[in-house]
Design an enzyme around this catalytic site. Structure first.
Site, short mmCIF file in Angstrom:
data_model
loop_
_atom_site.label_atom_id
_atom_site.label_comp_id
_atom_site.label_asym_id
_atom_site.label_seq_id
_atom_site.Cartn_x
_atom_site.Cartn_y
_atom_site.Cartn_z
N ASP A 151 0.84 -1.20 0.00
CA ASP A 151 0.00 0.00 0.00
C ASP A 151 0.87 1.25 0.00
OD1 ASP A 151 0.84 -0.63 2.63
OD2 ASP A 151 -0.77 0.58 3.50
N GLU A 191 0.02 -0.99 5.95
CA GLU A 191 1.10 -0.40 6.73
C GLU A 191 0.94 1.11 6.84
OE1 GLU A 191 4.96 1.31 7.85
OE2 GLU A 191 3.81 1.73 6.04
#
Length: 375
Positions: free
Chosen positions: A68, A133
């Site tokens: 991400d 994250e």
């Protein structure tokens, strides 16, 4: 294009704004399966997690990363579309180039090359990826680590690909991270007219001495290579917007970045006791982002230092600075954890970028690390 540059560009073209993986892990799992890895998809809610392993038994070496990225912000602020990778004068631009699709691509290329050269290597090589994250970090590696603890999954060493370098690839070796604890403090007062303070109770005036004490306090003198623990007030809000009204409530946000002298429960108790001494009527809501971790001298740290020194021609700086990373969830499993990745100068910024020559050197760096540990 080189294998790592081509794969990095493929990943950048997938707009995986947290927690959306946008198909990155499907692409990477297909590559790893073809190389002989066993892949398990550990999806939870909107978050994708990938656990890929090759070999068996101990020692277990994990390459940890995330697919991400943070939002790019206004597209017009970028010199080129953030999700259309573009090379200009030897530099690759795009959201995630440095944080951390370049490292993820390098992990996969290094893993492919390593198992091709050493199909019967010692122990287990694993790749762990998440799409959570940059966001809440609840259903990602935190969740996977909980599963691992329940299963008794052993992890000996963990290399996180966060952008740790400062000026050139390999100039810094991250050997720990501070813990992070956030709080929202609400101090209750009594609203009233500023001309009649005796009929009101001003929460700003009441809280000011406590906030001054919190912000001025020296919590410790540091720990090993950690700096002293730091409390920073980030937001203060009170009032109606009118200048003739005493506010009825004060809201304060603060964060503590702390070294291994402390843990979250000890800090919470210490701060609560301080506030109680000031006789405030308050509520306090805590958010524990992660405890600190530190990798002392040992096999992983010494190996990484040697490999980086060979690459840059001198010993790397060894640091515990920066923010938090997902290694904070792996360290409590008993793993030695380090972070090695590209230069971090442009992360989370407009026109995020990485030098092509340094990106192309990254798989070799990771492969040498893996070979020193598993061959």
């Amino acid at each position: 294009m080189s294998a790592v540059l081509d794969l990095t560009c493929e990943l950048i073209a997938r707009p995986s704004v947290t927690p959306d993986d946008a198909g990155c892990q499907t692409l990477l799992a297909a590559r790893l399966k073809q190389a002989g890895f066993q892949c398990d998809h550990l999806r939870l809610g909107e978050v994708d997690n990938l656990w890929a392993t090759h070999g068996q038994g101990a020692p277990v070496l994990v390459l940890l990363g995330h697919t991400d990225v943070v939002p790019p912000g206004p597209r017009e602020a970028w010199a080129s579309d953030p999700f259309t990778p573009q090379i200009r004068e030897g530099v690759l631009y795009g959201r995630g180039t440095a944080d951390m699709k370049g490292s993820v691509a390098a992990f996969v290329v290094a893993a492919e090359q390593f198992v091709a050269a050493h199909p019967d290597h010692t122990g287990t090589l694993a790749v762990l990826l998440t799409s959570d994250e940059e966001g809440d970090a609840i259903d990602g590696v935190r969740h996977v680590a909980r599963l691992f603890a329940e299963r008794g999954q052993r992890i000996d060493w963990c290399i996180t690909g966060e952008p740790s370098s400062t000026a050139t690839l390999g100039d810094l070796l991250r050997v720990g991270r501070r813990g992070s604890l956030s709080a929202k403090l609400r101090v209750q007062g009594v609203q009233g007219h500023v001309a009649y303070p005796e009929k009101a109770r001003n929460p700003i005036h009441q809280a000011a001495p406590a906030l001054a004490e919190l912000s001025a306090r020296r919590w410790d003198d540091g720990y090993e290579s950690f700096p002293p623990t730091s409390l920073q007030i980030s937001n203060i809000h009170a009032g109606t917007g009118a200048n003739n009204v005493i506010p009825g409530e004060l809201e304060v946000d603060f964060n503590i970045r702390y070294n291994p002298h402390w843990d979250a429960p000890k800090l919470e108790a210490e701060i609560t006791a301080l506030l109680d001494q000031h006789g405030l009527q308050y509520t306090l809501k805590w958010h524990r982002s992660g405890e600190p971790f530190y990798t002392p001298e040992g096999t992983l740290r010494a190996t990484a230092r040697a490999v980086l020194a060979e690459h840059i021609g001198r010993a790397p700086e060894e640091s515990t600075g920066g923010g938090t990373s997902d290694a904070r969830f792996i360290a409590p499993l008993g793993a030695q954890c380090i972070e090695v990745g590209p230069v971090n100068a442009s992360i989370h910024q407009v026109d995020e970028n990485v030098r092509v020559d340094e990106l192309e050197a990254l798989p070799g760096l990771y492969q040498r690390l893996v070979e020193r540990l598993l061959v």
